[in-house]
Design an enzyme around this catalytic site. Structure first.
Site, PDB file in Angstrom:
ATOM      1  N   GLU A 291      57.996   4.157  36.530  1.00  0.00           N
ATOM      2  CA  GLU A 291      57.766   5.365  37.324  1.00  0.00           C
ATOM      3  C   GLU A 291      58.490   6.575  36.748  1.00  0.00           C
ATOM      4  O   GLU A 291      58.084   7.706  36.959  1.00  0.00           O
ATOM      5  CB  GLU A 291      58.238   5.155  38.776  1.00  0.00           C
ATOM      6  N   HIS A 312      56.508 -20.371  26.678  1.00  0.00           N
ATOM      7  CA  HIS A 312      55.398 -21.329  26.653  1.00  0.00           C
ATOM      8  C   HIS A 312      54.105 -20.679  27.130  1.00  0.00           C
ATOM      9  O   HIS A 312      53.125 -21.361  27.406  1.00  0.00           O
ATOM     10  CB  HIS A 312      55.749 -22.555  27.504  1.00  0.00           C
ATOM     11  N   LYS A 426      46.352   6.483  46.365  1.00  0.00           N
ATOM     12  CA  LYS A 426      46.524   6.645  47.817  1.00  0.00           C
ATOM     13  C   LYS A 426      45.445   7.574  48.371  1.00  0.00           C
ATOM     14  O   LYS A 426      44.877   7.318  49.428  1.00  0.00           O
ATOM     15  CB  LYS A 426      47.897   7.246  48.133  1.00  0.00           C
TER      16      LYS A 426
HETATM   17  O1  PA5 Z   1      60.474   5.174  43.734  1.00  0.00           O
HETATM   18  C1  PA5 Z   1      59.711   5.627  44.555  1.00  0.00           C
HETATM   19  O2  PA5 Z   1      59.790   6.795  44.940  1.00  0.00           O
HETATM   20  C2  PA5 Z   1      58.624   4.779  45.182  1.00  0.00           C
HETATM   21  O3  PA5 Z   1      58.519   3.559  44.597  1.00  0.00           O
HETATM   22  C3  PA5 Z   1      58.933   4.583  46.648  1.00  0.00           C
HETATM   23  O4  PA5 Z   1      60.183   3.999  46.768  1.00  0.00           O
HETATM   24  C4  PA5 Z   1      57.875   3.725  47.334  1.00  0.00           C
HETATM   25  O5  PA5 Z   1      56.624   4.277  47.143  1.00  0.00           O
HETATM   26  C5  PA5 Z   1      58.184   3.610  48.821  1.00  0.00           C
HETATM   27  O6  PA5 Z   1      58.259   4.866  49.392  1.00  0.00           O
HETATM   28  P1  PA5 Z   1      58.917   5.099  50.797  1.00  0.00           P
HETATM   29  O7  PA5 Z   1      60.355   4.741  50.713  1.00  0.00           O
HETATM   30  O8  PA5 Z   1      58.722   6.559  51.067  1.00  0.00           O
HETATM   31  O9  PA5 Z   1      58.177   4.235  51.777  1.00  0.00           O
END
Ligand code: PA5
Length: 450
Positions: A291, A312, A426
């Site tokens: 990310e 393996h 989303k």
């Molecule tokens: O790192 C991030 O920002 C995302 O992976 C969020 O943690 C994830 O989408 C969950 O989001 P939230 O904590 O708003 O539910």
């Protein structure tokens, strides 16, 4: 002094020393910018001094709630996804007996931790509620935005299950909400229902939040020392801050080396471990690096492997496939328990040559052998060595990878603290689900699917 060691001797065949030195000035600039809040995305650098600024008051409050959870629950359901889930699971599973779920729970000091809201599988949800019919349980629900679909659906089900099982008042006393200080549906719900609540700091993004209550409350409730975890992270924070020269800063070296390899066409990094208990640590790392760096049509793809199991399966590709891979291997020197290869008078399996040797010795030899074979096969190899897996060394490793990731993102010239790409699916999903406010998108997407 920190306990984690970073080794890169096996890169000699792939990278010349001079190539590393070329990054001296750039590293110093990024290192300085991170501490002074002058780099890209600096509004999300609250994690940089988080360990040293974590108060004992916060840790004590968390520990008190953890005790309360332990007293009232055989099972704890941690509900969250991505950064609101992976860090806690990474630490809990690294420290836990993997067969704990099968053990008798009578006399256990800590609840069994289960997870929800990290996917939308109906069968899983069904089986979870079926189990919870028979168990006393509490729920920690975590969402920074407070609006993420997966944990919101799971929590709606859990809330209703809790209220039916215990009544509204006791149900509310079994829920702990970790969310934004002021906004989001979860915050509103927590205020309304009077749930115990913890705040996720504004300046810490989801994937950097394991050392906030997001990770700390589940980890403490699972029976592990958050003082030691924060202590380890604090040591690494101090060490990496004080060592502002590239050659003395292992997180900086890791960041630079992976970028040099990337520039040489090594576009996939495999983080590998030789302990199945590190599986979720590797998952946490995948999210952190994926990310943070995968944007603007660039970035190293973070992959994970569990050795020797995956030798393996993926082993053939790693040894002989497309040469766009490099590996970082987590090696742990000493396990918590001792098991030796026994003598067998018949020796039909031919294993008596290993008699009396610890399994960890055989595992360590497998690691060394694999490293050499992969280097010979053209796969550059770096190594993280931990003397053992403890809260302290995990704290060090978490901070090491966070700092390495931020520096690496800066070298790649991206903002390592945003994630614009995760919104695309989303938007389509909400359009397909006909969420109010998405009417135009719904029409457009339905035409595409005809
Ligand atoms: O790192 C991030 O920002 C995302 O992976 C969020 O943690 C994830 O989408 C969950 O989001 P939230 O904590 O708003 O539910």
């Amino acid at each position: 002094m920190v306990k984690l060691r970073f080794r890169y001797d096996n890169l000699k065949a792939f990278i010349e020393k001079d190539q590393i030195r070329l990054f001296d000035a750039e590293f110093s600039l990024h290192h300085k910018n991170l501490y002074s809040g002058k780099g890209k995305g600096s509004e999300f650098t609250g994690w940089v001094d988080l360990p040293s600024k974590t108060s004992n008051d916060l840790l004590s409050r968390i520990e008190q709630d953890a005790l309360k959870i332990a007293k009232q629950s055989e099972v704890l359901v941690v509900t969250g996804i991505g950064g609101s889930y992976l860090g806690a699971r990474a630490v809990i599973e690294a420290l836990s007996n993997p067969l704990d779920g099968l053990m008798e729970r009578t006399g256990k000091k800590s609840p069994l931790v289960l997870y929800a809201g990290h996917h939308m599988d109906e069968d899983y949800q069904f089986h979870l509620m079926d189990l919870l019919d028979q168990k006393d349980y509490s729920v920690i629900v975590i969402s920074k935005s407070g609006t993420t679909t997966e944990p919101a659906i799971a929590f709606r089900l859990l809330k209703s299950h809790l209220e039916n099982k215990y009544g509204k008042e006791e149900a509310a006393a079994r829920v702990y909400a970790i969310t934004d200080a002021s906004k989001g549906a979860l915050k509103k719900l927590a205020d309304e229902k009077k749930y115990a609540t913890y705040v996720i700091p504004d300046d810490v993004g989801g994937r950097y939040s394991v050392l906030t209550p997001v990770g700390l409350l589940p980890i403490a409730a699972a029976g592990f020392s958050i003082h030691k975890l924060i202590g380890g992270a604090k040591n690494m924070e101090k060490f990496l801050k004080e060592n502002s020269g590239l050659s003395d800063n292992p997180a900086g070296l890791y960041a630079v080396l992976r970028n040099v390899l990337y520039q040489k066409g090594k576009t996939i990094e495999i983080l590998a471990g030789y302990k199945p208990s590190l599986h979720y640590f590797i998952e946490w790392w995948k999210q952190l690096y994926g990310e943070s760096e995968g944007k603007e049509e660039k970035g190293i793809f973070p992959a994970g492997a569990g050795f020797t199991t995956d030798l393996h399966s993926l082993g053939q590709y790693i040894q002989d496939g497309l040469r766009n891979l490099f590996e970082t291997v987590i090696n742990v020197e000493t396990p918590q328990n001792e098991v030796q290869v026994p003598n067998d008078p018949d020796d039909l399996d031919g294993l008596n040559y290993l008699e009396g040797k610890r399994i960890s010795y055989v595992n360590a030899m497998a690691s060394k052998a694999t490293m050499l074979a992969h280097v010979d096969g053209g796969v550059p190899n770096m190594e993280i060595v931990l003397p053992e897996i403890t809260e302290e060394t995990l704290g060090e490793m978490i901070y090491f990878f966070e700092m390495g990731c931020a520096l690496s993102g800066y070298i790649l010239d991206v903002n390592p603290f945003d994630q614009p790409g995760v919104e695309a699916y989303k938007k389509n999903m909400f359009a397909l689900l006909e969420k109010p406010g998405f009417e135009e998108d719904t029409q457009a997407i339905k035409k595409r699917l005809r």
